[in-house]
Design a protein around this motif. Structure first.
Motif, PDB file in Angstrom:
ATOM      1  N   HIS A 285       6.650  61.553  68.563  1.00 31.24           N
ATOM      2  CA  HIS A 285       6.776  60.531  69.303  1.00 31.24           C
ATOM      3  C   HIS A 285       7.167  59.245  68.593  1.00 31.24           C
ATOM      4  O   HIS A 285       7.504  58.188  69.344  1.00 31.24           O
ATOM      5  CB  HIS A 285       5.372  60.133  69.946  1.00 31.24           C
ATOM      6  CG  HIS A 285       4.956  61.232  71.076  1.00 31.24           C
ATOM      7  ND1 HIS A 285       3.576  61.373  71.635  1.00 31.24           N
ATOM      8  CD2 HIS A 285       5.785  61.816  71.848  1.00 31.24           C
ATOM      9  CE1 HIS A 285       3.680  61.999  72.641  1.00 31.24           C
ATOM     10  NE2 HIS A 285       5.162  62.541  72.717  1.00 31.24           N
TER      11      HIS A 285
ATOM     12  N   HIS B  10      10.334  51.296  71.749  1.00 33.04           N
ATOM     13  CA  HIS B  10       9.291  50.547  72.575  1.00 33.04           C
ATOM     14  C   HIS B  10       9.062  49.084  71.478  1.00 33.04           C
ATOM     15  O   HIS B  10       8.976  47.917  72.225  1.00 33.04           O
ATOM     16  CB  HIS B  10       7.946  51.186  72.523  1.00 33.04           C
ATOM     17  CG  HIS B  10       6.970  50.284  73.501  1.00 33.04           C
ATOM     18  ND1 HIS B  10       7.386  49.892  74.766  1.00 33.04           N
ATOM     19  CD2 HIS B  10       5.912  49.605  73.404  1.00 33.04           C
ATOM     20  CE1 HIS B  10       6.416  49.379  75.395  1.00 33.04           C
ATOM     21  NE2 HIS B  10       5.516  49.043  74.337  1.00 33.04           N
TER      22      HIS B  10
ATOM     23  N   GLU C 123      10.004  57.104  70.329  1.00 34.98           N
ATOM     24  CA  GLU C 123       9.602  56.227  71.178  1.00 34.98           C
ATOM     25  C   GLU C 123       8.709  55.136  70.847  1.00 34.98           C
ATOM     26  O   GLU C 123       9.046  54.070  71.579  1.00 34.98           O
ATOM     27  CB  GLU C 123       8.670  57.164  72.446  1.00 34.98           C
ATOM     28  CG  GLU C 123       8.622  56.937  73.601  1.00 34.98           C
ATOM     29  CD  GLU C 123       7.369  58.123  74.243  1.00 34.98           C
ATOM     30  OE1 GLU C 123       7.468  59.065  74.018  1.00 34.98           O
ATOM     31  OE2 GLU C 123       7.114  57.509  75.480  1.00 34.98           O
TER      32      GLU C 123
ATOM     33  N   THR D 240      10.976  62.790  75.373  1.00 32.92           N
ATOM     34  CA  THR D 240      11.481  61.280  75.130  1.00 32.92           C
ATOM     35  C   THR D 240      12.545  60.792  76.153  1.00 32.92           C
ATOM     36  O   THR D 240      13.478  61.456  76.002  1.00 32.92           O
ATOM     37  CB  THR D 240      11.901  61.123  73.667  1.00 32.92           C
ATOM     38  OG1 THR D 240      10.662  61.753  72.804  1.00 32.92           O
ATOM     39  CG2 THR D 240      11.755  59.633  73.511  1.00 32.92           C
TER      40      THR D 240
END
Lengths: 304, 304
Positions: free
Chosen positions: B14, B21, B17, A301
Motif C-alpha cells: 500500500h 496521497h 497509495e 491501487t
C-alpha cells in the motif's frame, strides 16, 4: 518660573477669565485621555480575538502531508500573539481605572480651587466697577473747572464765582475719592490676581505631572507588550528553522510508513514442496512455508 | 536520505497509495497557507484602520488647556502605527500573490508527476493480479499431488496412475508459470516503486523548500514591521519626555497670555491736571495723559 503670574495682566484684566477657563480644561483632557485609552484597549482586544481565530485556522491545517508539523508552529505563534495583545488589553483597562480615579480626584481639587479664587472674582469685579465710575467723575470735574474758567473770563460776580468754585472743589474731591477707590481696588486686584495666577499654575503643573505619569504608564505597557511580541516573532523564526526539510521527510516516513521489507521473490521448489509438506500434515496450505507478505496479493491501487 | 524509498514497502504494497496521497496534500497545504496569510493581512488592515480612527480621536482632543500639545504626540504616534500595519498588509498581499503563483506551478508539477508514475500504478496492479492467482494454482497442484499419493497407496491401475501423474505434472507446470509471473511482476514493481518513491520524495523536498522560503518571507515582513513599530514607540516615549511640564506652561502662557503689564496706580494730580490740559486744548478728554489700559474699566468677570 511663574509664567501665569507674568502673562495674564494687560488690557481689560481678562487674564483671570483666561486662566480660569484653562484650568477647567484639565478634567476635559483627563476624560479625553480615558476615551483614548479605552479605544486603544478595544483595538487590542479585537486584534487579540482575531489572532485567536487565526490560531484556529492554523490548527485546522491538514494533518496529512509532510507540511503538517509546521502548522503547529503557526498555531503556537498565533496563540502567543493573541495572549500578548490580550495582556495589553488588561493593562490598558487597569490604566483606564487609574485615569478615571484621577479624574474624580481632579474634580474635587477643582471645586476646592473654585472656592479659593472667589475673592479674586470679587476683586476683578470691583476694579471693573470703580474703573467705570472714573471717567464720569473726571468729566464732571473737567466740566466744573471749565465753567469756573469761563466765569473768570466773563468777569462774573464774586458770588457766582464762589458758587462755581465750590462746585469745582466738590468735583475735585469726588474725583479724588474715585481715584483713591480705584487705586485701592487696583492694589487689591493685583495681590489677589497674582495669588490666583500662582494657584492656577501650581494646579496645572500638578495636573500635567499626573497626566505625564499616566502617559508614561501607557508607553510602558505598550513597550512591554512590544518586547513580548518580538520574542514570539523570534521564536516563530527559530521554530521554522529548527523544523528542517529533512526532519519533515523523515518524520512523515516514520509515522506514515507501511513497512521497510520489500516483497521477496518466490522459489518454485521451496514454494511447491512446502505446499506438499503442509498437505501431508493435513494443515491449512497457507499456515507456513512463506511469510504471508510474500505471497498474499497486493491490494489493487488506483490513482484517484 | 531516501526516507520514502525505505519506508513504503511492507504488507499489501500500500506504500504507493500512501505516498501518492501524501504528495496530493502539497497543493492543499499551499492553499491553506494562502488562506492563513490572507487572514493575517485582513487582521493587519483592520488594526491599521482602527489606529487611523484612534489618530482622529487624538486630533479631536481639546485644543484648549495646557495639555493640548501632547495630543499632537498621540496623533502622530497613532498615525505612524496605522501606517506600519498598512505597510504589513501590503507586504502580506504581495506574499499572498507569490503563494498563489506557486500553487499554480505546483498543480502543473503534480500533473506531470501523475503521468510519470502511471507505470508504477500498472506494476502495483499487475503484482496484485498475479498474486491473487498464486494460491489457486498452488491449491490445484497440492490437490493433484494428493490424488496421486492416494492412488499410489490404493494400488490403482497403472493407467489411472499415469493419468493422475500427467495431471500432477500439468499442475506443477501451471504453478511454476504462476511463480515465474509473480517473480517477474515483483521485480518490475520493486524497480518502479523505488523510482516513484524517490520521485515523490524529491517532489516533497522541493515543495517543503519552497514553502519554507515563503514562511521565511512571512517572518521577515512581520519582523520588519515589528522593528518599525518599535521605533514609533520609542519616538512616542521620547516626544512625551521632550514636552516638559515647564514647556507646556510656558507655551500656554505665551500663546494665550493677555499681557505682561499690570494696571498702574493713578496719581490724582497728574490725572486731573491732564484732564484740564485736554479741556483747554479742546480735544477729547481721553486722547492722552494716561495709557487707556490704566483707566479703562476692566470687563466684568464671572465664574461660570
Amino acid at each position: 518660573m511663574s509664567y501665569f503670574g507674568e502673562h495674564f495682566w494687560g488690557d481689560k484684566n481678562h487674564g483671570f477669565e483666561v486662566l480660569y477657563h484653562c484650568v477647567k480644561q484639565g478634567p476635559v483632557a483627563t476624560k479625553e485621555l480615558a476615551d483614548f485609552i479605552r479605544e486603544r484597549a478595544n483595538i487590542e482586544e479585537t486584534y487579540s480575538k482575531a489572532m485567536a481565530k487565526l490560531s484556529k485556522l492554523a490548527s485546522n491545517g491538514t494533518p496529512m502531508g509532510t507540511f503538517a508539523p509546521l502548522w503547529e508552529v503557526f498555531r503556537v505563534s498565533s496563540d502567543k500573539l493573541a495572549l500578548c495583545h490580550l495582556e495589553l488589553t488588561r493593562k490598558l483597562h487597569d490604566l483606564l481605572k487609574d485615569v478615571l480615579r484621577y479624574g474624580e480626584e481632579q474634580l474635587k481639587t477643582h471645586k476646592k480651587c473654585k472656592e479659593e479664587v472667589l475673592g479674586t472674582v470679587d476683586a476683578v469685579q470691583m476694579l471693573s466697577g470703580v474703573g467705570q465710575l472714573l471717567p464720569k467723575s473726571r468729566e464732571n470735574y473737567l466740566s466744573r473747572c471749565m465753567d469756573l474758567e469761563r466765569l473768570r473770563r466773563e468777569n462774573t460776580s464774586q458770588k457766582e464765582m464762589d458758587k462755581a468754585e465750590t462746585k469745582s472743589k466738590k468735583a475735585a474731591d469726588s474725583l479724588r475719592r474715585s481715584v483713591d477707590k480705584y487705586n485701592s481696588a487696583r492694589a487689591d486686584f493685583e495681590i489677589k490676581m497674582l495669588d490666583s495666577a500662582l494657584r492656577f499654575q501650581a494646579m496645572e503643573e500638578a495636573h500635567l505631572q499626573h497626566m505625564k505619569a499616566l502617559l508614561g504608564s501607557y508607553a510602558h505597557s505598550v513597550e512591554d507588550t512590544h518586547v513580548q511580541i518580538g520574542q514570539v516573532h523570534e521564536e516563530f523564526k527559530q521554530n521554522v528553522e529548527n523544523v528542517t526539510v529533512d526532519m519533515l521527510l523523515r518524520k512523515f516516513a516514520e509515522s506514515k510508513g507501511t513497512g521497510r521489507e520489500k516483497p521477496g521473490p518466490l522459489d518454485f521448489d521451496a514454494y511447491s514442496s512446502a505446499a506438499l509438506q503442509e498437505g501431508n500434515n493435513e494443515t491449512s496450505p497457507w499456515s507456513q512455508g512463506f511469510p504471508p507478505s510474500r505471497i498474499e496479493p497486493s491490494g489493487a491501487t488506483c490513482i484517484c
